[in-house]
Each structure stands twice: as structure tokens, then as C-alpha cells.
Design a protein around this motif. Structure first.
Motif, PDB file in Angstrom:
ATOM      1  N   LYS A 117       0.817  -1.210   0.000  1.00  0.00           N
ATOM      2  CA  LYS A 117       0.000   0.000   0.000  1.00  0.00           C
ATOM      3  C   LYS A 117       0.857   1.269   0.000  1.00  0.00           C
ATOM      4  N   ASN A 118       1.901   1.278   0.825  1.00  0.00           N
ATOM      5  CA  ASN A 118       2.767   2.453   0.931  1.00  0.00           C
ATOM      6  C   ASN A 118       4.050   2.335   0.113  1.00  0.00           C
ATOM      7  N   ASN A 119       4.177   1.262  -0.680  1.00  0.00           N
ATOM      8  CA  ASN A 119       5.320   1.050  -1.555  1.00  0.00           C
ATOM      9  C   ASN A 119       6.647   1.106  -0.788  1.00  0.00           C
ATOM     10  N   CYS A 120       6.710   0.350   0.319  1.00  0.00           N
ATOM     11  CA  CYS A 120       7.951   0.346   1.091  1.00  0.00           C
ATOM     12  C   CYS A 120       8.203  -1.022   1.710  1.00  0.00           C
ATOM     13  N   ASN A 121       9.455  -1.279   1.998  1.00  0.00           N
ATOM     14  CA  ASN A 121       9.890  -2.444   2.759  1.00  0.00           C
ATOM     15  C   ASN A 121      10.210  -1.927   4.156  1.00  0.00           C
ATOM     16  N   TYR A 122       9.921  -2.731   5.182  1.00  0.00           N
ATOM     17  CA  TYR A 122      10.115  -2.219   6.531  1.00  0.00           C
ATOM     18  C   TYR A 122      10.395  -3.333   7.530  1.00  0.00           C
ATOM     19  N   TYR A 123      10.881  -2.924   8.684  1.00  0.00           N
ATOM     20  CA  TYR A 123      10.952  -3.776   9.859  1.00  0.00           C
ATOM     21  C   TYR A 123      10.689  -2.898  11.074  1.00  0.00           C
ATOM     22  N   ILE A 124      10.342  -3.517  12.188  1.00  0.00           N
ATOM     23  CA  ILE A 124      10.027  -2.778  13.402  1.00  0.00           C
ATOM     24  C   ILE A 124      11.085  -3.095  14.458  1.00  0.00           C
ATOM     25  N   LYS A 125      11.628  -2.043  15.055  1.00  0.00           N
ATOM     26  CA  LYS A 125      12.654  -2.190  16.090  1.00  0.00           C
ATOM     27  C   LYS A 125      12.556  -1.004  17.038  1.00  0.00           C
ATOM     28  N   ASP A 126      12.549  -1.283  18.336  1.00  0.00           N
ATOM     29  CA  ASP A 126      12.579  -0.247  19.378  1.00  0.00           C
ATOM     30  C   ASP A 126      11.492   0.816  19.198  1.00  0.00           C
ATOM     31  N   ASN A 127      10.255   0.391  18.980  1.00  0.00           N
ATOM     32  CA  ASN A 127       9.103   1.290  18.813  1.00  0.00           C
ATOM     33  C   ASN A 127       9.204   2.218  17.602  1.00  0.00           C
ATOM     34  N   TYR A 128       9.991   1.841  16.614  1.00  0.00           N
ATOM     35  CA  TYR A 128      10.083   2.574  15.354  1.00  0.00           C
ATOM     36  C   TYR A 128       9.842   1.616  14.199  1.00  0.00           C
ATOM     37  N   LYS A 129       9.196   2.102  13.176  1.00  0.00           N
ATOM     38  CA  LYS A 129       9.036   1.366  11.923  1.00  0.00           C
ATOM     39  C   LYS A 129      10.073   1.934  10.964  1.00  0.00           C
ATOM     40  N   ILE A 132      14.395   5.872  -0.526  1.00  0.00           N
ATOM     41  CA  ILE A 132      14.306   6.842   0.552  1.00  0.00           C
ATOM     42  C   ILE A 132      14.192   6.049   1.858  1.00  0.00           C
ATOM     43  N   PHE A 133      15.048   6.370   2.815  1.00  0.00           N
ATOM     44  CA  PHE A 133      15.090   5.669   4.079  1.00  0.00           C
ATOM     45  C   PHE A 133      14.600   6.587   5.195  1.00  0.00           C
ATOM     46  N   TYR A 134      13.691   6.071   6.019  1.00  0.00           N
ATOM     47  CA  TYR A 134      13.186   6.851   7.136  1.00  0.00           C
ATOM     48  C   TYR A 134      12.645   5.927   8.222  1.00  0.00           C
ATOM     49  N   LYS A 135      12.390   6.501   9.393  1.00  0.00           N
ATOM     50  CA  LYS A 135      11.751   5.755  10.464  1.00  0.00           C
ATOM     51  C   LYS A 135      10.600   6.569  11.010  1.00  0.00           C
ATOM     52  N   ILE A 136       9.601   5.860  11.545  1.00  0.00           N
ATOM     53  CA  ILE A 136       8.396   6.480  12.088  1.00  0.00           C
ATOM     54  C   ILE A 136       8.188   5.931  13.493  1.00  0.00           C
ATOM     55  N   LYS A 137       7.938   6.808  14.449  1.00  0.00           N
ATOM     56  CA  LYS A 137       7.657   6.398  15.820  1.00  0.00           C
ATOM     57  C   LYS A 137       6.298   5.698  15.876  1.00  0.00           C
ATOM     58  N   ILE A 138       6.264   4.509  16.488  1.00  0.00           N
ATOM     59  CA  ILE A 138       5.026   3.763  16.653  1.00  0.00           C
ATOM     60  C   ILE A 138       4.473   4.069  18.041  1.00  0.00           C
ATOM     61  N   LYS A 139       3.197   4.354  18.111  1.00  0.00           N
ATOM     62  CA  LYS A 139       2.573   4.691  19.402  1.00  0.00           C
ATOM     63  C   LYS A 139       2.394   3.485  20.272  1.00  0.00           C
TER      64      LYS A 139
END
Length: 63
Positions: free
Chosen positions: A31-43, A56-63
């Protein structure tokens, strides 16, 4: 959700450290056209753009 941009090296550092049999943590979000993993409350995301080709590389804080 605020994107915090990171380097390619930062994105792959965690993946390089885990054993190959644990790579199930690496997921694809079509859906968002990205590959990801989750670590330390960040995606951690690697977004692919195709015109022109770039990653493009980025991280997002998970609530």
C-alpha cells in the motif's frame, strides 16, 4: 506520523546483525510502496520510487 530520515547504512545495520533465519522481521507494505521492519518502537522503512529510481530511508515512531 512524522518521518525521520535516516541513511541507507542506518537502515541496513540492524538487518546485517541478525541471523538469516530471522529475516522474517523484514516485511513488504504494498500500500505504501515500502519495505520495513520494526525495532525499538520505530518502523524503519525503505521507500522505492521508480521515476527516477531512488530509495528513501526513514523511520516512524510507533505509538
Amino acid at each position: 506520523m512524522k518521518k525521520i530520515y535516516i541513511t541507507k547504512k542506518d537502515f541496513f545495520k540492524y538487518l546485517d546483525e541478525i541471523p538469516i533465519e530471522n529475516l522474517g522481521v523484514y516485511k513488504i507494505d504494498i500500500k505504501n510502496n515500502c519495505n520495513y521492519y520494526i525495532k525499538d518502537n520505530y518502523k524503519y522503512c525503505m521507500e522505492n520510487k521508480f521515476n527516477p529510481l531512488e530509495e528513501i530511508f526513514y523511520k516512524i515512531k510507533i505509538k
